[in-house]
Design a protein around this motif. Structure first.
Motif, PDB file in Angstrom:
ATOM      1  N   ASN A 174       0.768  -1.236   0.000  1.00 30.70           N
ATOM      2  CA  ASN A 174       0.000   0.000   0.000  1.00 30.70           C
ATOM      3  C   ASN A 174       0.802   1.290   0.000  1.00 30.70           C
ATOM      4  N   THR A 175       2.107   1.197   0.067  1.00 25.75           N
ATOM      5  CA  THR A 175       2.834   2.470   0.076  1.00 25.75           C
ATOM      6  C   THR A 175       3.430   2.751  -1.294  1.00 25.75           C
ATOM      7  N   GLN A 176       3.544   4.037  -1.543  1.00 26.76           N
ATOM      8  CA  GLN A 176       4.109   4.488  -2.807  1.00 26.76           C
ATOM      9  C   GLN A 176       5.564   4.032  -2.939  1.00 26.76           C
ATOM     10  N   THR A 177       6.281   4.134  -1.811  1.00 29.07           N
ATOM     11  CA  THR A 177       7.705   3.809  -1.826  1.00 29.07           C
ATOM     12  C   THR A 177       7.957   2.359  -2.240  1.00 29.07           C
ATOM     13  N   PHE A 178       7.097   1.465  -1.759  1.00 27.07           N
ATOM     14  CA  PHE A 178       7.350   0.045  -2.033  1.00 27.07           C
ATOM     15  C   PHE A 178       6.551  -0.470  -3.218  1.00 27.07           C
ATOM     16  N   ARG A 179       5.744   0.399  -3.798  1.00 28.13           N
ATOM     17  CA  ARG A 179       5.178   0.176  -5.120  1.00 28.13           C
ATOM     18  C   ARG A 179       4.212  -0.986  -5.281  1.00 28.13           C
ATOM     19  N   GLY A 180       3.775  -1.591  -4.190  1.00 25.99           N
ATOM     20  CA  GLY A 180       2.721  -2.604  -4.261  1.00 25.99           C
ATOM     21  C   GLY A 180       2.898  -3.619  -5.369  1.00 25.99           C
ATOM     22  N   ASP A 181       1.804  -3.779  -6.146  1.00 19.84           N
ATOM     23  CA  ASP A 181       1.774  -4.775  -7.208  1.00 19.84           C
ATOM     24  C   ASP A 181       2.712  -4.460  -8.371  1.00 19.84           C
ATOM     25  N   ARG A 182       2.902  -3.160  -8.604  1.00 16.28           N
ATOM     26  CA  ARG A 182       3.746  -2.787  -9.738  1.00 16.28           C
ATOM     27  C   ARG A 182       5.176  -3.249  -9.523  1.00 16.28           C
ATOM     28  N   GLY A 183       5.607  -3.222  -8.259  1.00 18.22           N
ATOM     29  CA  GLY A 183       6.900  -3.783  -7.914  1.00 18.22           C
ATOM     30  C   GLY A 183       8.086  -3.008  -8.442  1.00 18.22           C
ATOM     31  N   PHE A 184       9.234  -3.624  -8.292  1.00 16.96           N
ATOM     32  CA  PHE A 184      10.488  -3.027  -8.750  1.00 16.96           C
ATOM     33  C   PHE A 184      11.024  -3.830  -9.929  1.00 16.96           C
ATOM     34  N   THR A 185      11.311  -3.136 -11.019  1.00 13.14           N
ATOM     35  CA  THR A 185      11.911  -3.834 -12.154  1.00 13.14           C
ATOM     36  C   THR A 185      13.395  -3.488 -12.238  1.00 13.14           C
ATOM     37  N   GLY A 186      14.074  -4.209 -13.066  1.00 13.61           N
ATOM     38  CA  GLY A 186      15.471  -3.881 -13.368  1.00 13.61           C
ATOM     39  C   GLY A 186      16.414  -3.993 -12.191  1.00 13.61           C
ATOM     40  N   ILE A 187      16.134  -4.908 -11.279  1.00 10.11           N
ATOM     41  CA  ILE A 187      17.101  -5.139 -10.202  1.00 10.11           C
ATOM     42  C   ILE A 187      18.311  -5.823 -10.827  1.00 10.11           C
ATOM     43  N   PRO A 188      19.504  -5.286 -10.608  1.00  3.61           N
ATOM     44  CA  PRO A 188      20.674  -5.859 -11.286  1.00  3.61           C
ATOM     45  C   PRO A 188      20.994  -7.264 -10.792  1.00  3.61           C
ATOM     46  N   HIS A 189      21.664  -8.027 -11.642  1.00  4.72           N
ATOM     47  CA  HIS A 189      22.075  -9.383 -11.288  1.00  4.72           C
ATOM     48  C   HIS A 189      23.433  -9.351 -10.599  1.00  4.72           C
ATOM     49  N   PRO A 190      23.812 -10.460  -9.972  1.00  4.40           N
ATOM     50  CA  PRO A 190      25.146 -10.516  -9.369  1.00  4.40           C
ATOM     51  C   PRO A 190      26.216 -10.288 -10.433  1.00  4.40           C
ATOM     52  N   ALA A 275      15.960 -11.653  -5.236  1.00  4.47           N
ATOM     53  CA  ALA A 275      15.856 -10.397  -5.981  1.00  4.47           C
ATOM     54  C   ALA A 275      16.889 -10.348  -7.100  1.00  4.47           C
ATOM     55  N   GLY A 276      18.098 -10.846  -6.820  1.00  6.91           N
ATOM     56  CA  GLY A 276      19.166 -10.816  -7.805  1.00  6.91           C
ATOM     57  C   GLY A 276      18.898 -11.726  -8.993  1.00  6.91           C
ATOM     58  N   GLU A 277      18.180 -12.813  -8.751  1.00  8.32           N
ATOM     59  CA  GLU A 277      17.898 -13.722  -9.860  1.00  8.32           C
ATOM     60  C   GLU A 277      16.715 -13.231 -10.676  1.00  8.32           C
ATOM     61  N   GLN A 278      15.642 -12.866  -9.967  1.00  8.39           N
ATOM     62  CA  GLN A 278      14.404 -12.497 -10.649  1.00  8.39           C
ATOM     63  C   GLN A 278      14.527 -11.188 -11.410  1.00  8.39           C
ATOM     64  N   GLY A 279      15.260 -10.250 -10.800  1.00  5.08           N
ATOM     65  CA  GLY A 279      15.339  -8.927 -11.419  1.00  5.08           C
ATOM     66  C   GLY A 279      14.079  -8.115 -11.211  1.00  5.08           C
ATOM     67  N   PHE A 280      13.050  -8.743 -10.668  1.00  5.73           N
ATOM     68  CA  PHE A 280      11.782  -8.061 -10.447  1.00  5.73           C
ATOM     69  C   PHE A 280      11.145  -8.647  -9.197  1.00  5.73           C
ATOM     70  N   ILE A 281      10.651  -7.777  -8.312  1.00 10.47           N
ATOM     71  CA  ILE A 281       9.862  -8.283  -7.180  1.00 10.47           C
ATOM     72  C   ILE A 281       8.660  -7.393  -6.993  1.00 10.47           C
ATOM     73  N   ASN A 282       7.570  -7.985  -6.540  1.00 10.62           N
ATOM     74  CA  ASN A 282       6.442  -7.172  -6.099  1.00 10.62           C
ATOM     75  C   ASN A 282       5.795  -7.821  -4.884  1.00 10.62           C
ATOM     76  N   SER A 283       4.802  -7.154  -4.326  1.00  9.50           N
ATOM     77  CA  SER A 283       4.312  -7.555  -3.009  1.00  9.50           C
ATOM     78  C   SER A 283       3.589  -8.899  -3.023  1.00  9.50           C
ATOM     79  N   SER A 284       3.220  -9.399  -4.202  1.00  9.61           N
ATOM     80  CA  SER A 284       2.435 -10.639  -4.181  1.00  9.61           C
ATOM     81  C   SER A 284       3.293 -11.872  -3.881  1.00  9.61           C
ATOM     82  N   THR A 285       4.616 -11.708  -3.899  1.00 12.68           N
ATOM     83  CA  THR A 285       5.477 -12.857  -3.574  1.00 12.68           C
ATOM     84  C   THR A 285       5.418 -13.202  -2.090  1.00 12.68           C
TER      85      THR A 285
END
Ligand SMILES: Nc1ncnc2c1ncn2[C@@H]1O[C@H](COP(=O)(O)OP(=O)(O)OP(=O)(O)O)[C@@H](O)[C@H]1O
Ligand SMILES: [Mg+2]
Lengths: 376, 295
Positions: A174-190, A275-285
């Motif tokens: 529910n917070t803007q900072t953590f972006r809910g369902d939209r999640g974070f894209t482009g998390i870099p890989h190891p 996070a490093g493998e997926q490159g994307f996370i959102n709150s539904s995980t």
């Protein structure tokens, strides 16, 4: 610990006399055990090629998801089970919200690295740079959860930890900072390259699995060292009789907090890898079922025993992935995974209430209880 | 940590601020020497009252222990003996009164601090760590003075090895001392009752106490076992540890203790050498079940 110091009577600190494969293993000299452990680790690294074994190989590997990805999934589930086992199995603190720490690890990584993060203009770090900060954050989260719940035990503790995980999930949703369902894209890989190619790419999951395996092995060593030391003794004493432990000089508060933050740290490791493998996370995980599943894995495998936790953690990830892509009556069996787990767990608990690979102490506890109920 | 039985801080402050030489509330026991400060005292229980709701488990009890003696604490069932141990080891906090150990107040200290300060105890109902081996049980006690941190345990730093070795050696010596060395590797719940009692003593001794409190260590023992236990208690004293012994068996107490305090219904009704106490009419009455008021 060597038993040679007391050559006359050879008292044991552990239960190495017992029978079965583990009894045999326990009686072997140190170098035999080291060789067996090394061989097991080497085999684990070869798991991605299991499919090449004639006949049985194709039965084992997954169909609906590529096998290396399934192995990677197993690796972070195993990490979670190992961490939860410290909290529940060793210190005896029932934590139902363990996924919270996995989430803190994953979100910690995302927020420091992803271009979707509000911090991106300041941070936008590489994955590796974010890892220590994310892990420190999970340990802190462990302390934050541990401190107010120190005086709670059993079901009360379970409820509070459950609430903790839900708070994290709801904040993430529910917070803007953590972006809910939209999640974070482009998390870099190891990081890393090999022969001019990046090791951790998007197509091949094998390097991620190997990375997970390296982390798992490090965690196994660390937890084993703790278990066979003053720390492990204190945890066990707390689990068995907290007040007596304190009266014998155990700093119960300190060791319970350590259990929480070590457990959190290991869960956080799972999160940063994820996070490093997926490159994307959102709150539904990070749903509640996740916590319950990991706890079920620990209990199923054998609470208080690392081999059990590893097996349990691997199975709770492997079974649903193996079912993926097999459809019965038009429905993918994967959709029935929770129902199936329910049945499997009930069966295991009836046939082997101590878990698949029981902790020797726990096994004894249950056997004695059975004797009390039905004296011969 | 606030525990349910604790009082408000104000009340505790007031309690601690109370001058120690304030005259005791008068009662039937005023003839007994109360509140006389003994500079050599190892442990002073000073006008301690402890209530559980309506039950007064300890009623203005005072006594003091000298270093090196074996001190008996006796009284009929429910007299408050175990409660007295619990107050001394930080399990319960006195409603009022002070407890000093080596001149320092221990009221309000944490249980593990009191243990490290030098008071160890056993329990009336054996409270071992049942799934741990005998050796591990004793090592938990030995750990009380160890400094191995989580980091040194994690990375197996030299301190871990050194303390693990010395703790193990000392624990085995203590198992030998109490006579159950051959059971070192057995899970403590598989030990016989008598062995468990001895193991509890070894575990308490491992914390390196100045004062060892034994709560009915001979309960359920046959005469031969009792004789052995007496022997053990004397040997413990000979190593320089002061012993406080709760015991029901009058003969056993008379045989081993230097001084005795008798409690009844939470009150001290007598104090003195075994011979003095034995001839005290109030004590005889208490043990025969006649109310003290009538004595
Ligand atoms: N936690 C408690 N809550 C309420 N009452 C208690 C509690 N502990 C002890 N009491 C009461 O305090 C009184 C003294 O109990 P205590 O256990 O100290 O007696 P004791 O002298 O050790 O007796 P015994 O010889 O039977 O062990 C009893 O009336 C007991 O019921
Ligand atoms: Mg008692």
């Amino acid at each position: 610990m060597s038993d040679t110091a007391v050559a006359t009577e050879k008292p044991k600190t552990s239960f190495r006399g017992s029978g079965g494969v583990r009894g045999w293993f326990g009686r072997q000299p140190g170098w035999v055990r080291a060789v067996v452990a090394l061989a097991a680790a080497a085999l684990a690294f070869l798991l991605p090629y299991v499919g090449d074994i004639p006949l049985i190989g194709p039965q084992l590997i997954t169909e609906g998801i590529d096998w290396p990805s399934a192995l990677f999934n197993m690796s972070y589930y195993v990490l979670l089970a190992l961490g939860l086992n410290v909290v529940v199995g060793y210190a005896g603190l029932l934590d139902l919200g363990y996924v919270g720490f996995f989430a803190v690890g994953a979100y910690g990584t995302a927020i420091l690295t992803s271009k979707d993060s509000v911090l991106y203009s300041h941070t936008g770090w590489a994955w590796l740079a974010a890892v220590p900060v994310a892990l420190a954050a999970t340990m802190l989260a462990g302390l934050i959860l541990g401190w107010p719940t120190l005086r709670l035990r059993g079901d009360y503790l379970a409820i509070v930890t459950l609430g903790f995980a839900e708070i994290i999930r709801i904040v993430a949703t529910n917070t803007q900072t953590f972006r809910g369902d939209r999640g974070f894209t482009g998390i870099p890989h190891p990081p890393g390259t090999w022969n001019g190619k990046v090791i951790f790419g998007v197509t091949d999951a094998i390097p991620y699995f190997w990375l997970g395996l390296v982390v798992i092995i490090a965690v196994i060593f660390g937890v084993r060292n703790l278990d066979r030391s003053r720390v492990g003794r204190s945890w066990l004493a707390i689990r068995e009789d907290e007040e007596a432990a304190e009266i014998m000089g155990v700093r119960t508060t300190k060791f319970k907090l350590w259990a929480f933050s070590i457990g959190a740290f290991i869960g956080g490791l799972g999160g940063v890898l994820f996070a490093g493998e997926q490159g994307f996370i959102n709150s539904s995980t990070f749903v509640l079922q996740f916590s319950i599943l990991v706890l079920a894995g620990v209990v199923m495998g054998g609470s208080g025993n690392m081999a059990g936790a590893i097996l349990g953690g691997a199975l709770i990830s492997y079974i649903p992935d193996r079912l993926r892509g097999i459809s019965v009556g038009g429905t993918d069996l994967y959709e029935y995974r929770f129902a199936m787990f329910g049945v499997v767990i009930i069966i295991i608990m009836i046939l082997r209430p101590q878990g698949l690979i029981p902790s020797r102490r726990r096994a004894m506890e249950l056997k004695d209880r059975a004797k009390e109920v039905a004296p011969l | 940590m606030s525990e349910p039985h604790m009082d408000t801080p104000e009340e505790l402050d007031r309690m601690n601020a109370r001058p120690i030489d304030e005259p005791a509330p008068t009662g039937a026991d005023q003839i007994l020497d109360q509140g006389v400060r003994d500079p050599d005292a190892l442990l002073e229980v000073d006008h301690v009252t402890l209530r559980f709701g309506g039950v007064v488990a300890l009623n203005d009890v005072s006594f003091s222990l000298r270093k090196g003696e074996i001190f008996g604490l006796i009284g009929p069932n429910g007299a408050g003996k175990t409660t007295c141990f619990n107050a001394m080891t930080g399990v319960y906090r006195p409603t009022s009164g002070a407890i000093r150990f080596q001149g320092q107040s221990i009221v309000g200290k944490k249980k593990h601090e009191i243990t490290r300060g030098g008071i160890a105890r056993t329990f009336q109902n054996v409270r071992l760590f049942p799934e741990m081996t005998a050796l591990e049980n004793v090592m938990v006690g030995a750990d009380a003075h160890h400094k191995t941190s989580v980091i040194s345990a994690l990375f197996r730093l030299p301190r871990h090895w050194q303390e693990e070795r010395s703790g193990r050696e000392r624990s085995l010596e203590l198992l030998e001392f109490v006579g159950i060395r051959r059971r070192a590797g057995d899970v403590s719940r598989n030990l016989s009752y008598g062995e468990q009692r001895r193991l509890e003593i070894a575990r308490a001794l491992a914390t390196n106490p100045t004062l060892l409190c034994l709560d009915e260590p001979a309960a359920g023992f046959n005469p031969a076992e009792k004789a052995e236990l007496l022997e053990l208690i004397r040997r413990i004293r000979d190593t320089g540890v002061t012993v406080l012994l709760i015991e029901h068996d009058m003969r056993l107490v008379m045989g081993v203790t230097d001084r005795i305090v008798v409690l009844e219904f939470g009150k001290k009704i007598a104090e003195g050498t075994p011979a003095e106490v034995r001839d005290n009419p109030a004590v005889i009455a208490a043990y025969l079940g006649v109310p003290t008021d009538a004595a």
